[in-house]
Design an enzyme around this catalytic site. Structure first.
Site, mmCIF file in Angstrom:
data_model
loop_
_atom_site.group_PDB
_atom_site.id
_atom_site.type_symbol
_atom_site.label_atom_id
_atom_site.label_comp_id
_atom_site.label_asym_id
_atom_site.label_seq_id
_atom_site.Cartn_x
_atom_site.Cartn_y
_atom_site.Cartn_z
ATOM 1 C CG HIS A 23 -48.466 -52.718 49.919
ATOM 2 N ND1 HIS A 23 -47.684 -51.653 49.549
ATOM 3 C CD2 HIS A 23 -49.588 -52.177 50.483
ATOM 4 C CE1 HIS A 23 -48.300 -50.512 49.860
ATOM 5 N NE2 HIS A 23 -49.448 -50.807 50.437
ATOM 6 C CB CYS B 261 -45.112 -49.947 51.075
ATOM 7 S SG CYS B 261 -44.299 -51.478 50.594
ATOM 8 C CD GLN C 233 -45.828 -46.864 48.552
ATOM 9 O OE1 GLN C 233 -46.555 -47.512 49.309
ATOM 10 N NE2 GLN C 233 -44.991 -47.447 47.709
#
Length: 250
Positions: free
Chosen positions: A170, A99, A93
């Protein structure tokens, strides 16, 4: 959702909401027909609640809060690099707040043999174009892909919560490849193996196949659920956790 890549010039997107309806619209628009596979809420990690999730489950997306402890664990895992199956589709990423999209790309990218894309769709072209690239090259390919950036922006703006890039959560993905349960996190240097797991389907008679699918679903989910429970227990005061199943349509 928070940016893992810390380069000053790193591109940032708005975060994708942990909402199966939005994710399904997003996936469908990129070329995954709804009759192939969809995302579903997982309302709890107890056996009774896991049994409610449509099966077979192909992957599990997990949203959790980033903390000093989780970032230290990530650093230690990156220092302890281990070999993983060459069949695992993994990408880094490099876009802030991407994400959620990376998690979906990991979920879909590791089951391309089990689902069918619309011909000449984004997914059809994306996975063919990135099949032989390394994780960093895949990240660069995604970062420069305007079609995905626009699609992500539309999906991120469709959420119920106010769109802002100031978040500290996340997304990661769990999926089974070659008999192992892998944690796929674009913020880490590579996939993390959590040990033996099971395939999502077997070719048997219809009655026996249903029973075996239920058994395999529960076993695989328990593998992922065990890891997720451990992560939740490390941050018991937070309520900002979310689990979403990516399941193949029967």
């Amino acid at each position: 959702m928070a940016a893992v890549d810390e380069r000053p010039s790193a591109k940032r997107w708005l975060p994708l909401e942990a909402n199966p309806d939005i994710m399904n619209q997003f996936l469908c628009g990129l070329g995954l027909p709804a009759e192939e596979a969809e995302c579903y809420d997982v309302y709890g990690l107890d056996d009774e609640l896991l049994a409610m999730v449509p099966q077979p489950v192909l992957a599990v997306l997990f949203l959790y809060p980033l903390t000093a402890q989780s970032e230290e664990e990530r650093r230690l895992q990156d220092n302890d690099k281990k070999e993983f199956s060459k069949n695992v589709y993994f990408m880094k990423q490099t876009v802030g707040n991407a994400c959620g999209t990376i998690g979906l790309l990991h979920a879909v990218g590791n089951v391309t043999s089990e689902i069918k894309f619309q011909a000449d769709s984004f997914f059809d072209k994306f996975y063919k174009s990135t099949a032989n690239l390394d994780p960093q090259e895949r990240a660069a390919f995604l970062e420069n892909d305007k079609e995905m950036e626009v699609a992500h922006s539309v999906a991120a703006s469709a959420g119920d919560t106010e769109a802002t890039d100031d978040v500290n959560d996340h997304f990661i993905c769990f999926t089974c490849v070659d008999g192992e349960l892998y944690e796929l996190d674009g913020g880490k240097s590579g996939p993390i193996s959590h040990g033996a797991s099971s395939p999502s389907s077997l070719l048997l008679s219809r009655r026996f196949n249903l029973l075996m699918c239920l058994f395999i679903f529960n076993l695989k989910q328990k593998d992922a659920a065990k890891v997720i429970k451990g992560m939740i227990q490390k941050n018991p005061e937070s309520l900002n956790f979310n689990v979403i199943a990516f399941s193949k349509k029967a």
